[in-house]
Design a protein around this motif. Structure first.
Motif, short mmCIF file in Angstrom:
data_model
loop_
_atom_site.label_atom_id
_atom_site.label_comp_id
_atom_site.label_asym_id
_atom_site.label_seq_id
_atom_site.Cartn_x
_atom_site.Cartn_y
_atom_site.Cartn_z
N VAL A 186 -8.04 -5.41 -0.21
CA VAL A 186 -7.02 -5.46 -1.26
C VAL A 186 -5.70 -4.89 -0.76
O VAL A 186 -4.63 -5.45 -1.01
CB VAL A 186 -7.50 -4.68 -2.51
N LYS A 187 -5.75 -3.79 -0.02
CA LYS A 187 -4.52 -3.20 0.54
C LYS A 187 -3.77 -4.20 1.41
O LYS A 187 -2.54 -4.27 1.37
CB LYS A 187 -4.87 -1.95 1.36
N GLN A 188 -4.52 -4.96 2.18
CA GLN A 188 -3.88 -5.93 3.08
C GLN A 188 -3.25 -7.09 2.31
O GLN A 188 -2.35 -7.76 2.82
CB GLN A 188 -4.92 -6.46 4.07
N LEU A 189 -3.74 -7.33 1.09
CA LEU A 189 -3.23 -8.44 0.30
C LEU A 189 -1.97 -8.08 -0.50
O LEU A 189 -1.28 -8.97 -0.99
CB LEU A 189 -4.31 -8.93 -0.68
N LEU A 190 -1.68 -6.79 -0.61
CA LEU A 190 -0.54 -6.37 -1.42
C LEU A 190 0.79 -6.64 -0.71
O LEU A 190 0.92 -6.35 0.48
CB LEU A 190 -0.63 -4.86 -1.73
N PRO A 191 1.77 -7.19 -1.42
CA PRO A 191 3.11 -7.33 -0.84
C PRO A 191 3.66 -5.95 -0.49
O PRO A 191 3.29 -4.95 -1.11
CB PRO A 191 3.92 -7.99 -1.96
N GLU A 192 4.61 -5.89 0.42
CA GLU A 192 5.11 -4.61 0.91
C GLU A 192 5.66 -3.74 -0.21
O GLU A 192 5.42 -2.53 -0.27
CB GLU A 192 6.18 -4.83 1.99
N GLY A 193 6.41 -4.33 -1.11
CA GLY A 193 7.00 -3.56 -2.20
C GLY A 193 5.95 -2.93 -3.09
O GLY A 193 6.04 -1.75 -3.46
#
Length: 271
Positions: A186-193
């Motif tokens: 899930v962390k890897q799927l989050l946009p940077e912002g």
């Protein structure tokens, strides 16, 4: 050629019996006493021990020799059981005992094994052999987890550990590692912002529940399928080994494995 696990176990038992700690020690004492060379033990035994043994020998020479021979046999025949008991004592809470419950041969064996650790070595070897067939059976129920894009090395390590825990039947540990896989994915799927916001809001330690909450509130921003939070929460709440292996396998309760396997399949598709 096929590998015969039963034969390997038999060979290990034979090797262990032949090299059982204390067996040669007991047989040597019996032989020296039988042949009238008891005095030779004075140079290899502490004085207190020698005096005690000599007193017992003088009381009943024949019984002394027979007793030490039997002790050697007990060490040989009971070595595997004692080895397993030695390992179990490290993995269980032990009640304090004021009186020694172990037979004399085990106490001698433990004392002589203080440096070689043959008891633990034999126990681990036998345990690993017995894990092979169940692990092979569980592995036949696995499917490859194919994804559209790579995740991270950390997620791969978590998945590797979770799967190996499943092979070994460590289902609780497997479930814990599965949560870690999901968190990392899930962390890897989050946009940077959004990832920055999550780190700040949860002080760099978001739980899986926190991550799924943020995903659910930002589906358009993340581009994640709308069904993903529901399925991920199902896996999180059940925390079953079926998720780690992406399918049913031995050791997983039948009532849960089917549902969790379905949830895992859905989750793979969403990811």
């Amino acid at each position: 050629m096929p590998i015969d696990i039963g034969r390997l176990e038999s060979l290990l038992e034979q090797m262990s019996a032949e090299g059982a700690p204390g067996r040669e020690f007991c047989e040597a004492i019996a032989e020296l006493a039988r042949t009238g060379r008891f005095a030779e033990l004075r140079t290899v035994l502490p004085g207190v021990v020698y005096d005690e043994l000599w007193a017992r020998y003088e009381e009943d020479p024949e019984g002394f020799v027979t007793g030490w021979k039997n002790l050697g046999q007990e060490m040989r025949q009971g070595f595997i059981h004692h080895a397993r008991q030695r390992l179990t004592q490290l993995t269980r809470l032990q009640r304090e005992s004021k009186m020694g419950d172990a037979p004399a041969w085990q106490e001698i064996q433990r004392a002589l094994d203080g440096q070689q650790n043959d008891l633990l070595r034999a126990a681990f070897a036998m345990e690993q052999l017995q894990l092979i067939e169940p692990a092979v059976l569980r592995a036949t129920h696995l499917r490859e987890c194919v994804v559209a894009a790579p995740c991270s090395e950390e997620a791969d390590r978590y998945l590797d550990e979770a799967t190996r825990c499943y092979f070994l039947g460590l289902f609780t540990a497997c479930a814990v590692m599965c949560r870690s896989v999901l968190e990392e994915a899930v962390k890897q799927l989050l946009p940077e912002g959004l990832a920055r916001l999550v780190r700040t809001r949860y002080r760099n330690a978001p739980t899986l529940g926190n991550l799924l909450h943020e995903v659910n509130n930002n589906l358009l921003l993340t581009g994640i399928d709308a069904d993903f939070p529901r399925i991920a929460n199902k896996v999180k709440e059940s925390c079953a080994p079926g998720f780690a292996v992406r399918g049913r396998g031995p050791g997983v309760p039948a009532g849960r494995a089917q549902g969790d396997g379905a949830a895992a399949a859905e989750l793979n598709a969403k990811l």
